[in-house]
Design an enzyme around this catalytic site. Structure first.
Site, PDB file in Angstrom:
ATOM      1  N   VAL A 258       0.331   4.709   5.699  1.00  0.00           N
ATOM      2  CA  VAL A 258      -0.073   3.537   6.102  1.00  0.00           C
ATOM      3  C   VAL A 258       0.543   3.115   6.725  1.00  0.00           C
ATOM      4  O   VAL A 258       0.968   2.365   7.611  1.00  0.00           O
ATOM      5  CB  VAL A 258      -1.168   2.774   5.145  1.00  0.00           C
ATOM      6  CG1 VAL A 258      -2.142   1.699   6.220  1.00  0.00           C
ATOM      7  CG2 VAL A 258      -2.515   3.939   4.467  1.00  0.00           C
TER       8      VAL A 258
ATOM      9  N   GLY B 254       0.855  -1.567   0.154  1.00  0.00           N
ATOM     10  CA  GLY B 254       0.160  -0.062  -0.390  1.00  0.00           C
ATOM     11  C   GLY B 254       0.898   1.705  -0.072  1.00  0.00           C
ATOM     12  O   GLY B 254       2.057   0.755  -0.265  1.00  0.00           O
TER      13      GLY B 254
ATOM     14  N   CYS C 215       1.532   0.045  -9.402  1.00  0.00           N
ATOM     15  CA  CYS C 215       2.905   0.618  -8.821  1.00  0.00           C
ATOM     16  C   CYS C 215       3.456   0.916  -9.236  1.00  0.00           C
ATOM     17  O   CYS C 215       4.841   0.987  -9.448  1.00  0.00           O
ATOM     18  CB  CYS C 215       2.794  -0.131  -7.642  1.00  0.00           C
ATOM     19  SG  CYS C 215       3.232  -2.089  -8.050  1.00  0.00           S
TER      20      CYS C 215
ATOM     21  N   GLU D 205       5.472  -3.488   0.682  1.00  0.00           N
ATOM     22  CA  GLU D 205       5.654  -3.219  -0.710  1.00  0.00           C
ATOM     23  C   GLU D 205       4.785  -1.931  -1.039  1.00  0.00           C
ATOM     24  O   GLU D 205       3.675  -1.433  -0.661  1.00  0.00           O
ATOM     25  CB  GLU D 205       4.991  -4.385  -1.892  1.00  0.00           C
ATOM     26  CG  GLU D 205       5.225  -5.766  -1.229  1.00  0.00           C
ATOM     27  CD  GLU D 205       6.940  -5.479  -1.850  1.00  0.00           C
ATOM     28  OE1 GLU D 205       6.782  -5.253  -2.888  1.00  0.00           O
ATOM     29  OE2 GLU D 205       7.176  -7.042  -1.421  1.00  0.00           O
TER      30      GLU D 205
HETATM   31  P1  NAD Z   1      -3.119   2.566   1.208  1.00  0.00           P
HETATM   32  O1  NAD Z   1      -1.943   2.307   2.006  1.00  0.00           O
HETATM   33  O2  NAD Z   1      -4.128   3.370   1.492  1.00  0.00           O
HETATM   34  O3  NAD Z   1      -4.223   1.223   2.051  1.00  0.00           O
HETATM   35  C1  NAD Z   1      -3.697  -0.322   1.698  1.00  0.00           C
HETATM   36  C2  NAD Z   1      -4.283  -0.769   2.898  1.00  0.00           C
HETATM   37  O4  NAD Z   1      -4.359  -0.414   3.624  1.00  0.00           O
HETATM   38  C3  NAD Z   1      -5.963  -1.539   2.706  1.00  0.00           C
HETATM   39  O5  NAD Z   1      -6.400  -2.550   2.979  1.00  0.00           O
HETATM   40  C4  NAD Z   1      -6.584  -0.437   3.925  1.00  0.00           C
HETATM   41  O6  NAD Z   1      -7.718  -1.272   4.528  1.00  0.00           O
HETATM   42  C5  NAD Z   1      -5.487   0.062   4.841  1.00  0.00           C
HETATM   43  N1  NAD Z   1      -5.538   0.577   5.135  1.00  0.00           N
HETATM   44  C6  NAD Z   1      -5.872   1.918   5.676  1.00  0.00           C
HETATM   45  N2  NAD Z   1      -6.081   2.857   5.751  1.00  0.00           N
HETATM   46  C7  NAD Z   1      -5.303   2.100   7.208  1.00  0.00           C
HETATM   47  C8  NAD Z   1      -4.971   2.675   8.542  1.00  0.00           C
HETATM   48  N3  NAD Z   1      -5.363   4.039   9.276  1.00  0.00           N
HETATM   49  N4  NAD Z   1      -4.262   1.742   9.300  1.00  0.00           N
HETATM   50  C9  NAD Z   1      -4.331   0.424   9.366  1.00  0.00           C
HETATM   51  N5  NAD Z   1      -4.537  -0.178   8.310  1.00  0.00           N
HETATM   52  C10 NAD Z   1      -5.257   1.015   6.908  1.00  0.00           C
HETATM   53  O7  NAD Z   1      -3.233   1.734  -0.074  1.00  0.00           O
HETATM   54  P2  NAD Z   1      -4.149   2.285  -1.613  1.00  0.00           P
HETATM   55  O8  NAD Z   1      -4.097   2.929  -1.900  1.00  0.00           O
HETATM   56  O9  NAD Z   1      -4.579   1.203  -1.311  1.00  0.00           O
HETATM   57  O10 NAD Z   1      -2.595   1.630  -2.490  1.00  0.00           O
HETATM   58  C11 NAD Z   1      -2.352   2.538  -3.375  1.00  0.00           C
HETATM   59  C12 NAD Z   1      -0.653   2.274  -2.912  1.00  0.00           C
HETATM   60  O11 NAD Z   1      -0.359   1.120  -2.739  1.00  0.00           O
HETATM   61  C13 NAD Z   1      -0.381   3.556  -4.009  1.00  0.00           C
HETATM   62  O12 NAD Z   1       1.081   3.974  -2.996  1.00  0.00           O
HETATM   63  C14 NAD Z   1       0.685   1.999  -4.986  1.00  0.00           C
HETATM   64  O13 NAD Z   1       1.659   1.863  -5.405  1.00  0.00           O
HETATM   65  C15 NAD Z   1       1.285   1.299  -3.524  1.00  0.00           C
HETATM   66  N6  NAD Z   1       1.510  -0.610  -4.275  1.00  0.00           N
HETATM   67  C16 NAD Z   1       2.422  -0.404  -4.548  1.00  0.00           C
HETATM   68  C17 NAD Z   1       2.853  -2.230  -5.549  1.00  0.00           C
HETATM   69  C18 NAD Z   1       3.871  -3.316  -4.790  1.00  0.00           C
HETATM   70  O14 NAD Z   1       3.788  -4.080  -4.856  1.00  0.00           O
HETATM   71  N7  NAD Z   1       5.455  -2.411  -4.145  1.00  0.00           N
HETATM   72  C19 NAD Z   1       1.444  -2.865  -5.528  1.00  0.00           C
HETATM   73  C20 NAD Z   1       0.500  -2.356  -5.411  1.00  0.00           C
HETATM   74  C21 NAD Z   1       0.009  -1.015  -4.732  1.00  0.00           C
END
Ligand code: NAD
Length: 462
Positions: free
Chosen positions: A198, A194, A250, A216
């Site tokens: 977070v 994510g 990503c 990741e």
């Molecule tokens: P996010 O960090 O908002 O959310 C990811 C997860 O965290 C979700 O399941 C969400 O429910 C949970 N979450 C959200 N807020 C939280 C909190 N306060 N406490 C605990 N958990 C919480 O990310 P997103 O918007 O879902 O994804 C986008 C990001 O992910 C981008 O930055 C992207 O580059 C990255 N990403 C990285 C990869 C990789 O493999 N490196 C792959 C896909 C996406």
């Protein structure tokens, strides 16, 4: 999404998985390969349901859903299954003279129960790919899919128990509350995919239990195009990378660095490729996805300044549609250059040449991926030597994901650790060190009382 579980229900699931692990249920190789096999069957037999869910959540075409989610996961699982015996094998290491006669080896053993928290952009793949590694390494696992892809999350929660061992593998749906509750608990490893914000919450929570984490994350992945590149092919590959999944990938090339003349040649070629892939009106294309929700739509449309638009720029808030968009010229202060774009917007910033491009990249956070298009071997080498990134792509974008033997993961702000393939297996295992000594001879050298003679021998045997 199905109805949210209460905190006691979440804690009961956590406890159940930990008990199963303690009983050794997930440890045997037969269990691991059986679960991987079942996971592959689950995807094959429910392809239509998963494709429909992905279309609902992100407007993914059947082809995109199949290639980047379903087939990707099946391949990763069958690769793990075929290599399991090899990965699980004890690894002999050499034993120094001082410790001989004796044998030393490393035994990979499962860590315990792994929490997997996933994002919405590849909502199936990013739940199941870490699960494959957790299973391969003999762990129990709890998956928390993203609430922003509710159809896929619900499909996973409904279908998984029909195929996988519910004593050891569970799906818990929900948003921040569910994540927060899960993060209160004691896990043996957390795999989080994510955003950076977070990730800090996850790592702080993990620190309370001294739980190791794999993060990741994302960031701005640069793409340098040198004038000697085959610009037709570069444009095709970059357009594919940037606009697949409506730019919500990503490792997509986030922005282009190139010189003024090459930018002028590249833009019409990008336009040609966009039209070839998605037609004159991408809104009508079955192959062009949608932005996940209006919050992200609003964030992205703010990045599109009319006076920077070279291609596209059209949008429709109701349907979360943003046309494939190229911005040129942008500068380092443009809004589109301030953070990860994560949408179908591709800025082009002019630089004098490779040196300046590399300097620019190295002056910022280390990216998840960095790309260079050139026919010049020295330039390609310079990129590999000088740019620190999770992965480097030379003359293509994102395709390193198809190389099962390559690790995948970020560095610095783009993440830490990996869950893919063998390196992921090692990370979700504890590498237990074992030394077996023979009873005889039992040299007195290391025992008190010390003497200069003993010390002399110890120096020799060092
Ligand atoms: P996010 O960090 O908002 O959310 C990811 C997860 O965290 C979700 O399941 C969400 O429910 C949970 N979450 C959200 N807020 C939280 C909190 N306060 N406490 C605990 N958990 C919480 O990310 P997103 O918007 O879902 O994804 C986008 C990001 O992910 C981008 O930055 C992207 O580059 C990255 N990403 C990285 C990869 C990789 O493999 N490196 C792959 C896909 C996406």
């Amino acid at each position: 999404m199905t109805e949210a579980l209460s905190p006691p229900e979440i804690r009961a699931i956590h406890k159940g998985c930990r008990n199963s692990f303690a009983l050794g249920k997930s440890k045997p190789m037969e269990w691991r390969s059986g679960q991987l096999n079942a996971l592959e069957c689950m995807l094959a037999e429910n392809e239509t349901t998963f494709c429909e869910a992905l279309a609902k959540d992100l407007g993914k075409s059947v082809t995109e859903a199949f290639v980047y989610e379903i087939s990707f996961v099946i391949s990763a699982s069958s690769h793990a299954r075929k290599n399991l015996a090899n990965w699980m094998r004890d690894r002999r290491v050499s034993t120094p003279l001082l410790v001989k006669p004796g044998r030393s080896w490393v035994r990979p053993e499962p860590l315990g129960t792994v929490l997997i928290i996933s994002p919405w952009n590849y909502p199936l793949q990013l739940c199941l790919a870490p699960l494959i590694t957790a299973i391969s390494a003999g762990n129990c696992a709890v998956i928390k899919p993203s609430e922003l892809a509710p159809a896929t999350s619900a499909a996973l929660a409904k279908i998984t128990p029909r195929y996988l061992d519910s004593n050891c593998i569970r799906v818990i749906e929900g948003g921040v509350e569910a994540s927060t509750e899960l993060l209160e608990l004691d896990w043996d490893h957390i795999v989080f995919t994510g955003g950076e914000k977070v990730a800090r919450i996850v790592m702080t929570a993990a620190a309370r239990h001294l739980t190791p984490v794999t993060l990741e994350l994302g960031g701005k992945s640069p793409c340098i195009v040198l004038p000697d590149a085959d610009l037709d092919i570069a444009a095709r590959r970059i357009a594919w990378g940037r606009f697949t999944n409506c730019g919500q990938t990503c490792i997509a090339p986030d922005y282009i660095l190139t010189d003024q003349r090459t930018a002028g040649l590249l833009i019409p070629k990008l336009q040609k490729e966009i039209t070839e892939m998605f037609g004159e009106d991408p809104k009508q294309s079955k192959d062009y996805g949608r932005i996940v929700n209006q919050v992200h739509f609003d964030r992205l449309t703010e990045l599109i300044y009319d006076n920077e638009v070279s291609i596209g720029g059209q949008s429709d808030r109701n349907s979360c549609y943003i046309a494939p968009t190229v911005l040129h010229p942008v500068n380092r202060h443009s809004l589109s250059m301030q953070g990860e774009i994560f949408g179908p917007v591709l800025p082009i910033m002019e630089v004098a040449g490779l040196e300046q491009a590399i300097d620019y990249i190295c002056s910022g956070a280390r990216p998840l991926a960095a790309y260079l298009f050139s026919k010049n071997e020295a330039a390609l080498k310079q990129m590999v030597d000088q740019v620190s990134a999770g992965s480097i792509g030379l003359n293509d974008v994102m395709m390193f994901m198809a190389v099962a033997e390559l690790p995948f993961g970020g560095v610095g702000a783009s993440g830490m650790g990996t869950y893919a393939g063998e390196s992921g297996f090692r990370q979700l295992s504890h590498e237990k060190a074992v030394l077996k000594r023979s009873w005889w001879p039992d040299w007195r050298l290391r025992y008190a009382p010390s003497s200069s003679r003993k010390l002399k021998w110890l120096r020799k045997l060092r």
